[in-house]
Design an enzyme around this catalytic site. Structure first.
Site, short mmCIF file in Angstrom:
data_model
loop_
_atom_site.label_atom_id
_atom_site.label_comp_id
_atom_site.label_asym_id
_atom_site.label_seq_id
_atom_site.Cartn_x
_atom_site.Cartn_y
_atom_site.Cartn_z
CB CYS A 9 -0.98 -0.02 1.18
SG CYS A 9 -0.19 0.01 2.80
CG ASN A 12 4.36 -1.76 5.26
OD1 ASN A 12 5.48 -2.08 5.63
ND2 ASN A 12 3.38 -2.63 5.25
CB CYS A 14 -3.61 1.81 7.11
SG CYS A 14 -3.26 3.31 8.05
NE ARG A 15 -4.56 1.64 1.89
CZ ARG A 15 -4.37 2.36 0.81
NH1 ARG A 15 -5.23 2.27 -0.20
NH2 ARG A 15 -3.31 3.14 0.70
CB SER A 16 0.16 -3.50 2.90
OG SER A 16 1.06 -2.63 3.54
CG ASP A 124 -5.28 6.11 2.26
OD1 ASP A 124 -5.28 5.73 3.45
OD2 ASP A 124 -4.42 6.88 1.80
#
Ligand code: 4NP
Length: 155
Positions: A9, A12, A14-16, A124
């Site tokens: 993401c 690195n 939050c999402r990934s 995001d």
């Protein structure tokens, strides 16, 4: 043979890391032999643990991600990993632009692995609230389930 997967993401944090945790859990359930990591295209948060809101949503879903530390994606990752999976289209484009010649990694978008959601982004959540992080978790678990199914079928 161990299959290596890298989620990418922007930050690195939050999402990934959530995708990494979700795929690890899914692989354990399925007995899949995989190596999972995550990275960011940006370098602002290198060395930092996941965002407190990401740690919280993982915790609400029974997963601890507090030991993870952010790192930036490198050209070497394209040789080390079998699959590099972007969380959104901007990061997919960034990865395509840095892909070295002779790269082994196959690039995809996480939600390409969910039938009917091909081409969609995991939004995001950084400027959002807990409800955005709950949505991120729902998206990454759907993506991880689809990806794990595909990997277990050898695709
Ligand atoms: P991520 O979220 O890409 O899911 O880790 C973000 C984290 C940090 C920033 C943007 C998105 N940032 O601008 O610092």
């Amino acid at each position: 043979m161990t299959i290596a997967i890298l989620f990418v993401c922007l930050g690195n944090i939050c999402r990934s890391p959530l995708a990494e945790a979700a795929l690890r859990a899914e692989a354990e359930r399925r007995g899949l032999d995989i190596e999972v990591d995550s990275a960011g295209t940006g370098d602002w948060h290198v060395g930092h643990p996941p965002d407190p809101r990401a740690r919280a949503v993982a915790g609400r879903n029974g997963v601890d991600i507090s030991h993870l530390r952010a790192r930036q994606v490198t050209g070497e990752d394209f040789h080390r990993f079998d699959h590099i999976v972007a969380l959104d289209r901007e990061n997919f484009a960034g990865l395509e632009a840095m892909r070295p010649a002779g790269a082994r990694a196959r690039l995809s978008l996480l939600l390409d692995h969910v039938p009917g959601r091909e081409g969609e982004a995991v939004a995001d959540p950084y400027h959002g609230d807990d409800s955005h992080f709950d949505a991120s978790w729902a998206d990454v678990t759907a993506g991880a389930a689809g990806l794990a199914r595909r990997l277990s079928e050898g695709r």
